[in-house]
Enzyme design. Structure first.
Site, PDB file in Angstrom:
ATOM      1  N   LYS A 171       0.836  -1.205   0.000  1.00  0.00           N
ATOM      2  CA  LYS A 171       0.000   0.000   0.000  1.00  0.00           C
ATOM      3  C   LYS A 171       0.874   1.261   0.000  1.00  0.00           C
ATOM      4  CE  LYS A 171      -3.696   2.592   0.185  1.00  0.00           C
ATOM      5  NZ  LYS A 171      -4.724   2.671   1.226  1.00  0.00           N
ATOM      6  N   LYS A 239      -0.907  11.564   5.063  1.00  0.00           N
ATOM      7  CA  LYS A 239      -0.651  10.601   6.143  1.00  0.00           C
ATOM      8  C   LYS A 239      -0.006   9.335   5.571  1.00  0.00           C
ATOM      9  CE  LYS A 239      -3.652   7.648   7.248  1.00  0.00           C
ATOM     10  NZ  LYS A 239      -3.886   6.205   6.959  1.00  0.00           N
TER      11      LYS A 239
END
Lengths: 288, 288
Positions: A171, A239
């Site tokens: 990811k 983030k």
């Protein structure tokens, strides 16, 4: 059929729960904000007060919350899943968080006689609604096979990438690749505009060749329209990029392109555009 | 049917001439290196000694040579096309060169009573052989329409981007986008490898989502195999990136991502890897 305990009823979580219900699973839910689960109660989900209570009543736990601290709180915190998880149960964390923290929690669950998989997703709200998410899974192959029927209710491209944390690493790779491609598209559009060439025509010409990317197609169009309704919010992308650059630091690799777009995304958030789609990076570059 | 004069019988030019012959056009050729045209003579191409002589015997001229200086030499140099071009004839320059130099030459041809189009391509040797190139065209719409049947023998995605130079601007955009995507893929693979995660699995997981790009699919695979047979050579990609960054300077736009990959590509060439496919940028990043 297994009872699934779902933690984190947000933009992604709600449609995912609906897809699990549609497939016939019983779903228990926990959410910090009561408001977010009201219409799910009508769908006959049982609601629990704490992740621990939820775990007691469920066979498989799925968590999908915002960041590393949130996952640690609901899984291994004071009222966390780990304190009541059934033996041999599996926790599937579909949040996007640190690979290092993931490995640490996986070890804790293993010591508690249970199992953990990291299974972050790509595809956004649309993918969650359609059940067409990409799911990147880290953990033991046997655990992956056990929950694959559940994951198949939620996504299409489901890959067991490797051991604990490998899903989160994939990811992180996804997020640095997506952000850099957005930046590259924004730079290309800027060069076109400053050269008095129609960026929409450039996009059209480039879609047919080696420059084709999903980002050029989808986010390139958003940039041309100046339409930054999320999609995927810039502050979440920022983030995720921090997770990637922190992993790069831990593993001692130099990623100058990823560093550049991390700075851009942070700047975008600092400027107050964190709620926009992350394609708004084009506003910073000067082409969006 | 028009007689086409073709200048620049290289990796791209030879299959392009064969496609024109297959479509029924008579093709005259000029090449600086006699060896490169020998088998085309067998295909009954008439061979000319100078671009000027070629122009005298042709209705439409196509040039496809290495860089700006080469195009200037064959089109507007001492023995160049411009000195013998027929009135209302069209020159199609399919090389990848400077947009600014292109506009200057287009003006010269206009003053000589003829027309010029810039029509750089993407798709490499395979695209040239298959007749599936992307063609980005700059110049007048009427000229574009007149030569469209010829371009359709050579490519599939043919876009009239704008006025003179717009095709070259689109190609510059293409090259900065492709190079930055390659860099991003190489960085993602490095992060995976240093995290002890199989980069091939990461690629597989990412191909199904928003990170999908033609580069991840094709060049990502080359990086995993360490197979850098061109394809498209690094020294040509470096040349194209210099065109893009020079255009950025002329039009006063800041492209930090493009600057970074331009430096990488130059370093790759300086290290002696200029003949490799430009996906060899992964060697520099540390993942290929």
């Amino acid at each position: 059929m297994q009872t699934i305990g779902y933690i984190g009823i947000g933009i992604m979580g709600k449609p995912m729960v609906k897809n699990l219900l549609k497939a016939g699973y019983s779903v228990n839910v926990y959410a910090r904000r009561q408001a977010s689960i009201e219409d799910l109660c009508e769908d006959s989900c049982a609601v629990y007060d704490t992740p621990k209570a939820l775990a007691q009543a469920s066979d498989v736990i799925i968590s999908c919350v915002a960041d590393t601290a949130d996952v640690e709180q609901v899984l291994t915190g004071a009222e966390g899943v780990i304190h009541a998880i059934k033996p041999e149960s599996i926790v599937i964390d579909m949040s996007t968080i640190s690979p290092e923290a993931t490995r640490a929690m996986a070890l804790q669950f293993s010591q508690a006689g249970a199992h953990m998989l990291d299974a972050p997703v790509s595809g956004g709200e649309v993918g969650a609604i359609d059940g067409s998410l990409s799911i990147m899974v880290g953990g033991a192959e046997t655990d992956f096979q056990r929950v694959l029927p559940i994951l198949e209710c939620l996504g299409k491209n489901i890959v067991h990438v490797g051991d604990h944390g490998a899903g989160q690493v994939a990811k992180a790779c996804n997020q640095i690749l997506v952000a850099q491609t957005m930046n590259a598209v924004a730079e290309a559009f800027l060069l076109a505009q400053r050269s008095n060439v129609d960026a929409a025509k450039v996009r059209e010409a480039l879609l047919g060749g080696f420059a084709y990317s999903k980002i050029l197609e989808v986010h390139g169009q958003r940039m041309l329209e100046g339409n930054y309704q999320p999609g995927f919010k810039a502050h979440l992308h920022a983030k995720d990029l921090r997770i990637a650059t922190q992993s790069a630091e831990v593993t001692q690799c130099s990623l100058p392109g990823a560093d550049l777009v991390t700075q851009y995304m942070n700047t975008l958030v600092e400027q107050g555009d964190g709620e926009l789609d992350s394609a708004a990076i084009a506003k910073l570059i000067g082409s969006g």
